[in-house]
Structures are given as C-alpha cells and as structure tokens.
Design an enzyme around this catalytic site. Structure first.
Site, PDB file in Angstrom:
ATOM      1  N   HIS A   4      30.510  66.639  74.802  1.00 15.07           N
ATOM      2  CA  HIS A   4      31.916  66.890  74.439  1.00 15.07           C
ATOM      3  C   HIS A   4      32.733  67.359  75.625  1.00 15.07           C
ATOM      4  O   HIS A   4      32.223  67.555  76.741  1.00 15.07           O
ATOM      5  CB  HIS A   4      31.998  67.909  73.289  1.00 15.07           C
ATOM      6  CG  HIS A   4      31.397  69.246  73.612  1.00 15.07           C
ATOM      7  ND1 HIS A   4      31.912  70.105  74.560  1.00 15.07           N
ATOM      8  CD2 HIS A   4      30.309  69.892  73.089  1.00 15.07           C
ATOM      9  CE1 HIS A   4      31.190  71.204  74.614  1.00 15.07           C
ATOM     10  NE2 HIS A   4      30.202  71.104  73.738  1.00 15.07           N
TER      11      HIS A   4
ATOM     12  N   CYS B  21      25.210  72.412  74.189  1.00 14.75           N
ATOM     13  CA  CYS B  21      25.573  70.997  74.228  1.00 14.75           C
ATOM     14  C   CYS B  21      25.709  70.542  75.684  1.00 14.75           C
ATOM     15  O   CYS B  21      25.375  71.272  76.609  1.00 14.75           O
ATOM     16  CB  CYS B  21      26.875  70.761  73.469  1.00 14.75           C
ATOM     17  SG  CYS B  21      26.743  71.123  71.691  1.00 14.75           S
TER      18      CYS B  21
END
Length: 411
Positions: free
Chosen positions: A158, A166
């Site tokens: 992202h 992440c």
C-alpha cells in the site's frame, strides 16, 4: 502430501479465462468508480504504456511477477508477453518502511512482514493507506506453521509510507503498481504472484544479514533453503518454478534444480561506540487495550507524507557520518507512539543502531511537531514503526588537474 500440494500446484497453474467476460467488465467498472483510480489512470496510464513499449512489452501486461526484499527495501515488477519467454525487469520501487525483523510472520500482532510465496487477491482503491493490493496471507504454508487461531491477516502492499507489517510504498509508486496490476487483471490475468524474500541472496551484504539471523534462529533453515531454491531458479532461468506445499507446511519446487551460493565475504564488525546510549525522555504509559488493530484514518505528519519523507531523508543524511566504518548501509527500525492529541511518545530504536545514531533519532523524533492523530470513531492512540536507511557517503576521488583544466569551458 498431497491434497495441499495438489491444490497449490493447480492454483499456480490456473489462468482463469472466465475473467475475460462480464466479470472483468464489472471489475474494471467498479474500480473506475473510485476517484483514486480515475486520478491514478489519468496520471500514469499513458506514461506506463510508453515505458512498456520501450521494453518491448505489451500493454496491459500479459504476465506479471512481483517480488519484494525486506532487508534491501526493494519491490520489483517483472513482465513478459508469452508464457514461453523469460521475464524481464520492468521497474524497481523503494519500499519506504519496514516493520519487524527478518523471518516469517507467525501470529497476529507480531508486526512481521510475511515471507513466502503469495499472490494478490484484492484491489482496495479506497484504502486508508491511499491505495492497497491485498496479499493472500495466510497461505497454505502459513496455515500449517503459524498460530492456528490467530495467524494474522490483512497484509497489503500500500501507499502512505507507514507500516505495522505490510509493504509500504510512497503514493506515486503505489499508483503505478496499482494501475499495472489492475489493467492486467482487467485484461484477464487473474493470477499475479508476489514472492516476499528476506533479502537478495546474490548480494554479499544482504546474504550476510540473513546468515546472521539464521545463526540465532536455526529453525529458519528449512524455509531459507526453499527461498534460495526459488530465488536462484528465477535468477538462472527468468521463469517461475511450480511450487507446492507439503503436509508439514514446507515449500518444494517440482523442477530439479541445483543452486550455487556466491563466496562469502569476511564478517563485518561494528566500530566501538563513543557515546552513551540514551533512552526516550518523552514517555507515557499505555496498555495494549489503548491500541486498535485498525483505524479509519492513519495519523498524518505535519505537511503530509511528502514532508515526512523529506524528514526521513534529511535524518538519514545527518546519520551518515555515524555509520560504522565497516558498514556500507544499515536499516534502523524505530518504534514510536502517536497519541490521541498527535504528540510523539515512547521512541525506541532497534539494537542494531550504535549509540550516536540512537541518540540522534530519539532527539529528532521527540522534537517533531504535533501530528494529525489517528481516527477510529474519534482520535485514538496508535503504535507506528518506521525504518530508516542509512547509506555511507560515496567516496570522492581526487583527480589531479592539468593546466588546461583550469579554465572553464565557454559552453
């Protein structure tokens, strides 16, 4: 084996032609209903088409492969036009933050970035992290080897350059990656593999970091061996092997392949620290119940993401002179809390930083102006992790000038 193995093999082999019908049109129409997607297409699609054409690649991509390296902080995009031809590198992007350490993700809340063989399973245009591509963690291997009840989930590639497990990019790179993968999926490419490695094994300094980790964690050896097999298979052939998972959760490749490891370099030793190690002065008591696993809006650094990246770049340059002489580059993890008022508290620097680096990072983070706090249904406290990359200064070679060099060119 071998139901699990068969399942994985079939998953890797499928190219779902059914996606080339109404499902594809629905997917693309739904994606274009988001302003982030229409803006990303307007800003990037024409440029990406030209870049693909310059490399002899069709647009949209017929085949895509993405791989990321945790220690090196790199995400690569590979593409090819036909199944038979080798992949070629299209572009590399900087992973701008790194949570956790080397090693796989094994339970919810460990802040680890997964390691293994995955694929993209979600296109989240309205992500709170600007745009996000979902990763199919936990996969079949993780479901065997990770915590059975709470292995963790919602792993994404992202934007927004903040992470708690992440793979974060800056906003411009995630827009490009999102457009590339979305266009390929809309063209019928349903399976886009993502391989997440601890490091690039061909680079001596990266391999040395992995060897340091495995020495302290010998149970990591079987997983590391499978990673190296797949990595060197791809480096040698520029094709992906068929990967299966056995009943013990271990990866295997079906093709017979022998990989070679480059010669090791001498172990790097840190120089002696000359400063006392300080700890954070701005501290505040928090309990685990003060933090949420997810929020509706992430905190924002004063001036936004670009300003935060400028702060990190400036800090990295400042820390260069304190880099141990034997090191070319280190990655330093910083944990900190942004409370519900936007104040920074409890700054903690990873143990791999020396005392001078530790002290400067704590001082700079504690002197930050107020952030815009994270929002759930109201402002809330949140833990963040940020990785700072520190590079050695390039050597400047002095060249003796001749008399003719003393005058500047008229040009």
């Amino acid at each position: 084996m071998k139901n699990i193995a068969l399942f994985i093999l079939l998953t890797l082999s499928l190219n779902l032609s059914a996606q080339k019908n109404g499902n594809v049109r629905d997917f693309l129409q739904f994606q274009k209903s988001f302003k982030t997607v229409t803006t990303a297409l307007q800003n990037n699609e024409d440029s990406l088409k030209r870049q693909f054409a310059a490399k002899g690649l069709q647009w949209p991509a017929q085949y895509l492969y993405v791989r990321s390296f945790k220690y090196d902080g790199i995400l690569e995009v590979w593409a090819k036009n036909t199944n038979a031809e080798p992949y070629q590198l299209f572009k590399s992007y900087k992973v701008c933050a790194f949570a956790g350490n080397l090693g796989p993700k094994r339970f919810e809340g460990d802040y680890q970035v997964p390691e293994g063989f995955y694929y993209f399973n979600e296109f989240k245009a309205n992500s709170q992290y600007h745009m996000a591509l979902g990763v199919n963690y936990p996969n079949a291997s993780d479901r065997v080897l990770s915590d059975q009840r709470r292995p963790g989930s919602r792993i994404m590639v992202h934007g927004s350059c903040v992470t708690v497990g992440c793979i974060p990019l800056m906003d411009e790179p995630i827009e490009e990656l999102y457009v590339i993968t979305m266009a390929a999926k809309a063209n019928g490419l349903d399976y886009i593999p993502l391989h997440i490695y601890p490091a690039r094994f061909k680079l001596a300094k990266s391999r040395a970091k992995v060897e340091e980790y495995v020495k302290a964690n010998p149970d990591y050896n079987p997983l590391l061996k499978s990673f190296m097999q797949v990595y060197f298979y791809f480096e040698n052939k520029k094709q992906l092997p068929n990967i299966i998972v056995d009943e013990n959760g271990h990866y295997e490749i079906l093709e017979a392949f022998t990989y070679s490891i480059p010669v090791k370099k001498p172990k790097i030793v840190y120089k002696e620290n000359t400063a006392a190690r300080n700890t954070a002065t701005k501290t505040k008591q928090f309990s685990d119940s003060d933090f949420y696993n997810s929020v509706f809006k992430m905190p924002v650094y004063p001036g936004g993401n670009e300003a935060f990246q400028s702060f990190l770049d400036s800090l990295s340059k400042e820390l260069t002179e304190f880099l141990p002489s034997a090191k070319k580059r280190i990655f330093v993890q910083v944990d900190f809390v942004i409370d519900k008022t936007g104040q920074v508290y409890n700054v903690k620097v990873a143990d791999n930083a020396n005392n001078e680096i530790n002290n400067i990072i704590i001082e700079r983070f504690e002197s930050m102006k107020k952030w815009t706090p994270a929002i759930r249904d109201k402002p809330v406290d949140i833990k963040l992790q940020q990785t700072i990359m520190i590079d050695a200064k390039p050597e400047i070679k002095k060249v003796k000038k001749s008399e003719d060099d003393d005058e500047e060119d008229d040009d």
